[in-house]
Design a protein around this motif. Structure first.
Motif, PDB file in Angstrom:
ATOM      1  N   ARG A   4      -1.034  -6.839 -10.324  1.00 47.23           N
ATOM      2  CA  ARG A   4      -1.960  -7.386  -9.336  1.00 47.23           C
ATOM      3  C   ARG A   4      -1.564  -8.806  -8.942  1.00 47.23           C
ATOM      4  O   ARG A   4      -1.553  -9.152  -7.767  1.00 47.23           O
ATOM      5  N   ILE A  49      -7.757  -4.374  -1.162  1.00 44.90           N
ATOM      6  CA  ILE A  49      -8.286  -3.172  -1.822  1.00 44.90           C
ATOM      7  C   ILE A  49      -7.211  -2.546  -2.696  1.00 44.90           C
ATOM      8  O   ILE A  49      -7.469  -2.168  -3.859  1.00 44.90           O
ATOM      9  N   ALA A  50      -5.991  -2.434  -2.172  1.00 44.74           N
ATOM     10  CA  ALA A  50      -4.888  -1.839  -2.936  1.00 44.74           C
ATOM     11  C   ALA A  50      -4.518  -2.691  -4.141  1.00 44.74           C
ATOM     12  O   ALA A  50      -4.240  -2.177  -5.229  1.00 44.74           O
ATOM     13  N   PHE A  76      -6.415  -4.851  -5.891  1.00 45.82           N
ATOM     14  CA  PHE A  76      -7.427  -4.866  -6.951  1.00 45.82           C
ATOM     15  C   PHE A  76      -7.613  -3.500  -7.632  1.00 45.82           C
ATOM     16  O   PHE A  76      -8.292  -3.415  -8.652  1.00 45.82           O
ATOM     17  N   THR A  77      -7.019  -2.464  -7.051  1.00 47.62           N
ATOM     18  CA  THR A  77      -7.066  -1.165  -7.726  1.00 47.62           C
ATOM     19  C   THR A  77      -5.842  -0.906  -8.596  1.00 47.62           C
ATOM     20  O   THR A  77      -5.763   0.132  -9.249  1.00 47.62           O
ATOM     21  N   LEU A  78      -4.880  -1.849  -8.617  1.00 48.19           N
ATOM     22  CA  LEU A  78      -3.715  -1.694  -9.483  1.00 48.19           C
ATOM     23  C   LEU A  78      -4.152  -1.782 -10.937  1.00 48.19           C
ATOM     24  O   LEU A  78      -4.971  -2.635 -11.303  1.00 48.19           O
ATOM     25  N   PRO A  79      -3.606  -0.927 -11.817  1.00 49.71           N
ATOM     26  CA  PRO A  79      -4.084  -0.876 -13.203  1.00 49.71           C
ATOM     27  C   PRO A  79      -3.679  -2.085 -14.036  1.00 49.71           C
ATOM     28  O   PRO A  79      -4.420  -2.499 -14.929  1.00 49.71           O
ATOM     29  N   LYS A  98      -2.711  -6.067 -14.794  1.00 51.41           N
ATOM     30  CA  LYS A  98      -3.014  -7.408 -14.288  1.00 51.41           C
ATOM     31  C   LYS A  98      -1.770  -8.085 -13.729  1.00 51.41           C
ATOM     32  O   LYS A  98      -1.831  -8.763 -12.691  1.00 51.41           O
ATOM     33  N   GLN A 146      -7.085  -4.013   3.642  1.00 52.90           N
ATOM     34  CA  GLN A 146      -6.444  -2.880   2.959  1.00 52.90           C
ATOM     35  C   GLN A 146      -5.549  -3.354   1.819  1.00 52.90           C
ATOM     36  O   GLN A 146      -5.498  -2.727   0.753  1.00 52.90           O
ATOM     37  N   CYS A 179       0.811  -1.219   0.000  1.00 54.83           N
ATOM     38  CA  CYS A 179       0.000   0.000   0.000  1.00 54.83           C
ATOM     39  C   CYS A 179       0.848   1.276   0.000  1.00 54.83           C
ATOM     40  O   CYS A 179       0.403   2.316  -0.500  1.00 54.83           O
TER      41      CYS A 179
END
Length: 316
Positions: A237, A226-227, A229-232, A234, A223, A129
Motif C-alpha cells: 500500500r 480504493i485499489a 487501500f484494498t491491498l493486503p 502494508k 479508483q 488497478c
C-alpha cells in the motif's frame, strides 16, 4: 493605425505596462522572476537529459514527465523574456499580431499541460488497478498518439480565441494593456465593441478543457485510492501510494493556482489590479519551477540519477 472618434482602428502596436501600481519597483520584481526562469529552465532541462540518457526511465510515467518538462520550458520561454524586457529595459511595445500569438501560445501550452496531467493520472490508474495490462495498454505508439491528440486538442480549441479577436474586434479604446503579458481578457477589454462572444468562448475553453480534465483526474484517483487501500500488505500500500504523491502535488499545484487566478481575475472586483497580475504570473511561472523539484525529490530513480551526476562531478 487610424483614429476615429477617440477609438483606434486595428492597432499595429500595443503597450504592456507590466504590473500596474508597482511600476516603480518592477526592476526589483524582475530579479526573483529571472531566478524562477533560470531554475525552471535548468530543472526541466536536467530532467529531460536524465530521462533521455537512462534507458530504464523510458517508461510511460517518465515519458509523460518529459512531455511535461518540454511544455514547461516552452511556457516559461514565451513569457519571461518579454516580461523582463518590460521590467528591466523599458521595452513595453509589442506588435499586435505578436501579442495575439503569445496569447494563443500561452493558452495552448496550458491546455497541453492539463492534457498531459490527465494522461499521467490515467497511466497511474492502469499501473495500480490493472498492473498486468499496463505494458500492453500504454505502448510507445499509444504515448505518441496521446501526445499528438493532446497537442491538437489544445491548438484547435485555442485558435478561435485568436480568430475572434483578429476578425471581430476592429476598434479599440486604447492600446495600453494593463498586464505583464498578453492575457486574453486583458486584450479583449481594450476593444470598444461588443466583446461578449469573446468572453463566453474564453470561459468555454477554460471549463471544457480544465473542467473535463480535472473531473477525470479526480475519478482516476478515487479508483486508485480504493485499489490501494484494498491491498493486503502494508508495504504494498505504501509503495503504491508513494508513486502517486508527486503526481498529486503537481495536480494540486497546477489546478489550485489556475482556478484561484481565474476566479480572482473575473470576480475579485475589489482586489487591487497588481494582485491579479501577480497571481496570473505565479500561475504560469510556479509550475515550471516546482514540477522538476517535486519529481526529483519524490521519485527515487530520478533522485538517484541526479545524485550520481553531481557526485561524479565532485569526485572529478
Amino acid at each position: 493605425m487610424y483614429k476615429f472618434n477617440s477609438t483606434i482602428f486595428m492597432p499595429s502596436v500595443l503597450t504592456l505596462i507590466g504590473i500596474p501600481g508597482l511600476e516603480s519597483v518592477q526592476c526589483w520584481i524582475g530579479i526573483p522572476f529571472c531566478a524562477v526562469y533560470i531554475f525552471a529552465l535548468f530543472g526541466n532541462s536536467l530532467l529531460l537529459v536524465i530521462i533521455k540518457s537512462d534507458p530504464r526511465l523510458h517508461e510511460p510515467m517518465y515519458l509523460f514527465l518529459a512531455m511535461l518538462g518540454v511544455t514547461d520550458i516552452a511556457l516559461s520561454a514565451c513569457i519571461l523574456p518579454k516580461m523582463l524586457g518590460i521590467f528591466w529595459f523599458r521595452m513595453p511595445k509589442i506588435y499586435f499580431d505578436a501579442c495575439l500569438f503569445q496569447m494563443w501560445l500561452i493558452h495552448t501550452l496550458q491546455c497541453i499541460e492539463s492534457g498531459i496531467l490527465l494522461a499521467m493520472a490515467l497511466d497511474r490508474y492502469v499501473a495500480i488497478c490493472h498492473p498486468l495490462r499496463h505494458a500492453t495498454i500504454f505502448t510507445h505508439r499509444l504515448l505518441t498518439q496521446i501526445g499528438v491528440g493532446v497537442t491538437l486538442r489544445a491548438t484547435l480549441l485555442s485558435a478561435p480565441c485568436l480568430i475572434l479577436i483578429k476578425c471581430r474586434l476592429k476598434y479599440y479604446r486604447t492600446t495600453v494593456v494593463s498586464h505583464s503579458y498578453c492575457e486574453h481578457m486583458a486584450i479583449v477589454k481594450l476593444a470598444a465593441e461588443d466583446v461578449q462572444i469573446n468572453k463566453i468562448y474564453g470561459l468555454f475553453v477554460a471549463f471544457s478543457i480544465l473542467g473535463f480534465d480535472i473531473i477525470f483526474i479526480i475519478l482516476s484517483y478515487i479508483q486508485i485510492f480504493i485499489a490501494v487501500f484494498t491491498l493486503p500488505q502494508k508495504e504494498a500500500r505504501l509503495r503504491a501510494f508513494n508513486t502517486c504523491i508527486a503526481h498529486i502535488c503537481v495536480f494540486l499545484e497546477f489546478y489550485l493556482l489556475g482556478f484561484f487566478s481565474f476566479f480572482t481575475h473575473r470576480f475579485g472586483f475589489h482586489i487591487p489590479p497588481y494582485v491579479h497580475i501577480l497571481l496570473s504570473n505565479l500561475y504560469l511561472l510556479v509550475p515550471p519551477l516546482l514540477n522538476p523539484i517535486v519529481y526529483g525529490v519524490k521519485t527515487k530513480q530520478i533522485r538517484d540519477r541526479v545524485s550520481k551526476i553531481f557526485h561524479s562531478k565532485d569526485l572529478s
